[in-house]
Design a protein around this motif. Structure first.
Motif, mmCIF file in Angstrom:
data_model
loop_
_atom_site.group_PDB
_atom_site.id
_atom_site.type_symbol
_atom_site.label_atom_id
_atom_site.label_comp_id
_atom_site.label_asym_id
_atom_site.label_seq_id
_atom_site.Cartn_x
_atom_site.Cartn_y
_atom_site.Cartn_z
ATOM 1 N N ALA A 20 0.830 -1.211 0.000
ATOM 2 C CA ALA A 20 0.000 0.000 0.000
ATOM 3 C C ALA A 20 0.865 1.262 0.000
ATOM 4 N N LEU A 21 1.933 1.255 0.761
ATOM 5 C CA LEU A 21 2.808 2.426 0.823
ATOM 6 C C LEU A 21 3.586 2.616 -0.476
ATOM 7 N N THR A 24 1.881 4.265 -3.591
ATOM 8 C CA THR A 24 1.697 5.715 -3.648
ATOM 9 C C THR A 24 2.840 6.402 -4.390
ATOM 10 N N MET A 110 -6.287 0.627 4.875
ATOM 11 C CA MET A 110 -4.954 0.907 4.355
ATOM 12 C C MET A 110 -4.862 2.353 3.881
ATOM 13 N N GLU A 111 -5.941 2.878 3.354
ATOM 14 C CA GLU A 111 -5.948 4.267 2.906
ATOM 15 C C GLU A 111 -5.683 5.203 4.077
ATOM 16 N N VAL A 114 -1.953 4.882 5.109
ATOM 17 C CA VAL A 114 -1.094 5.612 4.176
ATOM 18 C C VAL A 114 -1.209 7.115 4.403
ATOM 19 N N GLU A 118 1.811 9.574 5.634
ATOM 20 C CA GLU A 118 2.231 10.688 4.785
ATOM 21 C C GLU A 118 2.203 12.010 5.556
#
Length: 120
Positions: A20-21, A24, A110-111, A114, A118
């Motif tokens: 997931a990371l 991006t 997961m969103e 992340v 960030e």
């Protein structure tokens, strides 16, 4: 690009978070090494669980070592809040004492994970 070192119990969580990371394009993720070499991470994501190597007591010691070696590293703990209420309260206490920069629950998306990393 944010350099993130990860140390969480279970290959499932580790792989899912890493994927997931990395998707991006904002993170370079690696498994955390005990001595934090060769590069010091900007963010350390540490899993907390009841399993040996990941207990809150062990993480407290590791947090202290990270702070000594990399004082500007942001430390975020990741835990399943349903497994151990005592550990969950201990993690909250670490945040309140400003020994960590944040914590995330495994029940989150997961969103959210992340976005939080960030922003840290």
């Amino acid at each position: 690009m944010i350099q993130l070192a990860i140390s969480v119990p279970g290959q499932f969580y580790s792989d899912a978070i890493t994927k997931a990371l990395e998707q991006t394009g904002n993170f370079r993720v690696r498994q955390m090494e005990e001595d934090l070499t060769p590069e010091l991470p900007e963010v350390a994501l540490l899993g907390v669980s009841v399993h040996q190597g990941y207990t809150l007591k062990e993480r407290k010691s590791q947090i202290q070592r990270i702070r000594e070696r990399a004082p500007n590293c942001r430390i975020v703990l990741f835990l399943d809040e349903l497994v151990s209420p005592e550990q969950t309260e201990g993690v909250k206490s670490l945040k309140q004492a400003r020994l960590i920069d944040g914590f995330l629950y495994a029940s989150g998306t997961m969103e959210y994970l992340v976005a939080t990393l960030e922003s840290i």
